[in-house]
Design an enzyme around this catalytic site. Structure first.
Site, PDB file in Angstrom:
ATOM      1  N   GLY A 100       7.471 -49.439 -22.401  1.00  9.45           N
ATOM      2  CA  GLY A 100       6.843 -48.131 -22.382  1.00  9.45           C
ATOM      3  C   GLY A 100       6.965 -47.544 -23.403  1.00  9.45           C
ATOM      4  O   GLY A 100       7.813 -47.799 -24.478  1.00  9.45           O
ATOM      5  N   LYS A 122       5.482 -39.629 -32.391  1.00 11.72           N
ATOM      6  CA  LYS A 122       6.687 -40.460 -32.455  1.00 11.72           C
ATOM      7  C   LYS A 122       8.037 -39.936 -32.926  1.00 11.72           C
ATOM      8  O   LYS A 122       7.854 -39.173 -33.875  1.00 11.72           O
ATOM      9  CB  LYS A 122       6.306 -41.692 -33.442  1.00 11.72           C
ATOM     10  CG  LYS A 122       7.294 -42.981 -32.877  1.00 11.72           C
ATOM     11  CD  LYS A 122       6.567 -44.131 -33.946  1.00 11.72           C
ATOM     12  CE  LYS A 122       7.490 -45.245 -33.767  1.00 11.72           C
ATOM     13  NZ  LYS A 122       6.986 -46.379 -34.440  1.00 11.72           N
ATOM     14  N   GLY A 135      14.841 -41.358 -27.705  1.00  8.01           N
ATOM     15  CA  GLY A 135      13.624 -41.048 -27.718  1.00  8.01           C
ATOM     16  C   GLY A 135      13.216 -40.403 -29.112  1.00  8.01           C
ATOM     17  O   GLY A 135      12.136 -39.690 -29.386  1.00  8.01           O
ATOM     18  N   ASP A 269       4.098 -56.108 -27.011  1.00  8.36           N
ATOM     19  CA  ASP A 269       4.090 -54.593 -26.899  1.00  8.36           C
ATOM     20  C   ASP A 269       3.907 -53.912 -28.276  1.00  8.36           C
ATOM     21  O   ASP A 269       3.353 -52.857 -28.172  1.00  8.36           O
ATOM     22  CB  ASP A 269       5.511 -54.010 -26.256  1.00  8.36           C
ATOM     23  CG  ASP A 269       6.644 -54.455 -27.261  1.00  8.36           C
ATOM     24  OD1 ASP A 269       6.874 -55.844 -27.148  1.00  8.36           O
ATOM     25  OD2 ASP A 269       7.430 -53.707 -27.786  1.00  8.36           O
ATOM     26  N   ASP A 279       2.723 -49.693 -34.894  1.00  7.33           N
ATOM     27  CA  ASP A 279       4.262 -49.638 -34.948  1.00  7.33           C
ATOM     28  C   ASP A 279       4.879 -50.286 -36.058  1.00  7.33           C
ATOM     29  O   ASP A 279       5.276 -51.289 -36.344  1.00  7.33           O
ATOM     30  CB  ASP A 279       4.784 -50.193 -33.645  1.00  7.33           C
ATOM     31  CG  ASP A 279       4.958 -49.443 -32.169  1.00  7.33           C
ATOM     32  OD1 ASP A 279       3.973 -48.250 -32.321  1.00  7.33           O
ATOM     33  OD2 ASP A 279       5.299 -49.861 -31.529  1.00  7.33           O
TER      34      ASP A 279
END
Ligand code: AMP
Ligand code: MG
Length: 518
Positions: A100, A122, A135, A269, A279
């Site tokens: 996730g 991000k 995070g 992912d 990413d």
């Protein structure tokens, strides 16, 4: 700043009913509502004016405090509901369960010029998917993502885009080398943009949990908004959906191979359902041409994600997606056919791409061999891929050819006669081959220079911008940003960036080796 907000993702997909920001397994939902974390001293470092314009945000507006607050998560745009997406994934070949958006928070969708864009931060704080991490993101990895996404866009490689790069003003603890020496670094936030941030893993998570109802509904949403030309949902449409994802994935990887980009972490992912490069972590650019090279230190042992293996991994990832979609298709043969076709198309497209890099247009039965021999030669001694192909468009005669490409060799003094002979032999064949082409050498150069970039974001260049930025000087970020807007153009004032990796960068962390720490 008046944005044309048009949220579809949150209004058409099932939300997590739990609105608390606690780490957990989220079932039966595609996303969780979560607010970005306020930061202590947000500072905007750079904006992609071009991307802002796509969102109908003017240059003047990007200079406002309001914009800064939005793209650093310190203010929520009126009537929008930020969220993090739920996905799983296969990491390094193994099913890893729920992953996730652990540090990505989607802000909203903007519609402009008939395009719908998702805007995502991000590094804006933890989400229900943050697992054991914070995070947050640090400046070095944020500079790398910010610059590389826009560089890829201008190289004509499908990619997510960058809107802005900011400092959060908070310190972030990271152990760069994973060797028990954590240190505080500057925290940063990238605002990035794409038509969709959906990954293979968003679909995989439902099949893994045998939640076929939600799998189907997410596939239907994706087709409705991103593959509308395929028609109404049906088994046939789902098959065509898989076919198109397969084709787009291949196209993206062929482009990576063409420009010498190594993603570094091709986990499912990190595979976009739209076939976008997504990413930017421990990626790298080939300097010496080497099929076995990987920038990712985590992958050093098995080199799963090495340059030469990217096309195979694309296929492996598509097998996972085929398994994922099987419950709503219930037929193996059409999925298998598409996967088989990937292999055939790869051979074809890879060959065509290499021919283009060489400026070859007509067909000749010896071309496969010519390309094979070139790839062997490029790996005899360390030979800079970007410089070699760029110089090749100036080829005029086999006699002067070796001299022409001299600058691509890292260790010119130590090149043996054997290596020289092999190059001279190859250039003899190349020369003969060019003679049967029907275009002028000027036309050929023009064509070659459109597929062989002059400027790419070499690892050491990012690292220089990072080292400067750590000291509070951000001008190199802007310099590289501007340089990479025209990667195929001659830029005489920027000739210094058309250069091999300097020796100091050979074994420097961040240059030739990158960890996933970010
Ligand atoms: P990546 O390797 O960056 O693609 O990330 C793999 C997974 O780890 C994703 O679910 C990310 O959201 C999550 N992740 C990576 N870094 C962090 C972080 N600092 N905090 C929370 N989650 C993270
Ligand atoms: Mg990722």
């Amino acid at each position: 700043m008046n944005l044309n907000i048009k949220d579809t993702f949150t209004t058409e997909n099932p939300a997590d009913s739990n609105v608390e920001n606690t780490r957990r397994q989220v079932e039966g939902a595609v996303f969780s509502y979560v607010k970005p974390k306020k930061t202590s001293a947000p500072k905007l470092l750079h904006v992609s004016a071009e991307m802002a314009e796509e969102l109908n945000i003017s240059s003047k507006e990007t200079k406002s405090d309001f914009f800064k607050d939005i793209v650093t998560g310190n203010r929520i745009y009126p009537n929008t509901t930020p969220y993090a997406m739920c996905y799983g994934g296969h990491q390094f070949g193994n099913w890893a369960g729920q992953l996730g958006d652990g540090r990505a928070i989607n802000l909203f969708e903007i519609e402009h010029n008939n395009k719908n864009w998702k805007v995502q931060l991000k590094g804006a704080g933890e989400t229900p998917y943050s697992r054991t991490a914070d995070g947050l993101a640090v400046l070095r990895s944020s500079i790398r993502e910010y610059l590389c996404a826009e560089a890829m866009f201008h190289l004509n490689v499908p990619t997510t885009r960058s809107l802005s790069l900011s400092l959060s003003g908070d310190a972030v603890l990271r152990d760069v080398l994973y060797n028990g020496n954590p240190a505080y670094e500057k925290g940063a936030i990238v605002a990035r943009v794409a038509p969709s941030f959906l990954r293979f893993g968003n679909f995989e998570i439902f099949t893994a949990r045998k939640d076929i109802k939600n799998l189907k509904s997410l596939v239907n949403y994706t087709i409705k908004h991103h593959f509308a030309h395929l028609g109404k949902p049906s088994k046939e449409t789902y098959i065509n959906f898989f076919k198109e994802v397969s084709e787009r994935t291949l196209k993206m990887i062929i482009d990576w191979q063409r420009v010498g980009f190594v993603h570094g972490v091709m986990n499912t992912d990190n595979m976009s359902i739209l076939g976008l490069t997504i990413d930017y972590g421990p990626y790298g650019w080939l300097e010496g041409f080497d099929f076995g090279w990987t920038p990712n230190t985590t992958d050093r042992q098995h080199k799963r994600y090495r340059y030469g293996n990217q096309p195979n991994i694309g296929l492996w990832n598509l097998y996972q997606l085929a398994n994922t979609l099987y419950p709503i298709i219930e037929e193996v043969a059409p999925l298998n056919n598409i996967l088989e076709q990937y292999k055939i198309d790869f051979e074809k497209q890879s060959f065509t791409m290499m021919k283009e890099k060489l400026g070859l247009i007509i067909s000749d039965e010896d071309d496969v061999k010519l390309i094979q021999e070139l790839e062997e030669n490029l790996q005899l001694v360390e030979t800079d891929m970007t410089i070699f192909f760029r110089l090749l468009s100036n080829f005029s005669s086999k006699e002067t050819a070796f001299n022409l490409i001299k600058n691509a060799f890292y260790n010119l003094e130590n090149i043996s006669d054997d290596v020289k002979n092999r190059w001279n032999n190859w250039f003899k064949k190349y020369d003969d081959r060019l003679k049967i082409e029907r275009i002028s050498s000027e036309e050929r150069k023009e064509k070659m220079d459109l597929v062989n970039p002059k400027y790419v974001l070499r690892n050491y260049m990012s690292q220089m911008a990072i080292d400067e930025a750590e000291k509070g000087n951000y001008s190199l970020i802007d310099e590289l940003f501007k340089l990479l807007k025209k990667p195929y153009s001659e830029q005489p004032e920027n000739e210094k960036w058309f250069a091999k990796r300097p020796e100091w960068a050979r074994n420097k962390v961040g240059c030739s080796m990158l960890s996933c720490s970010s």
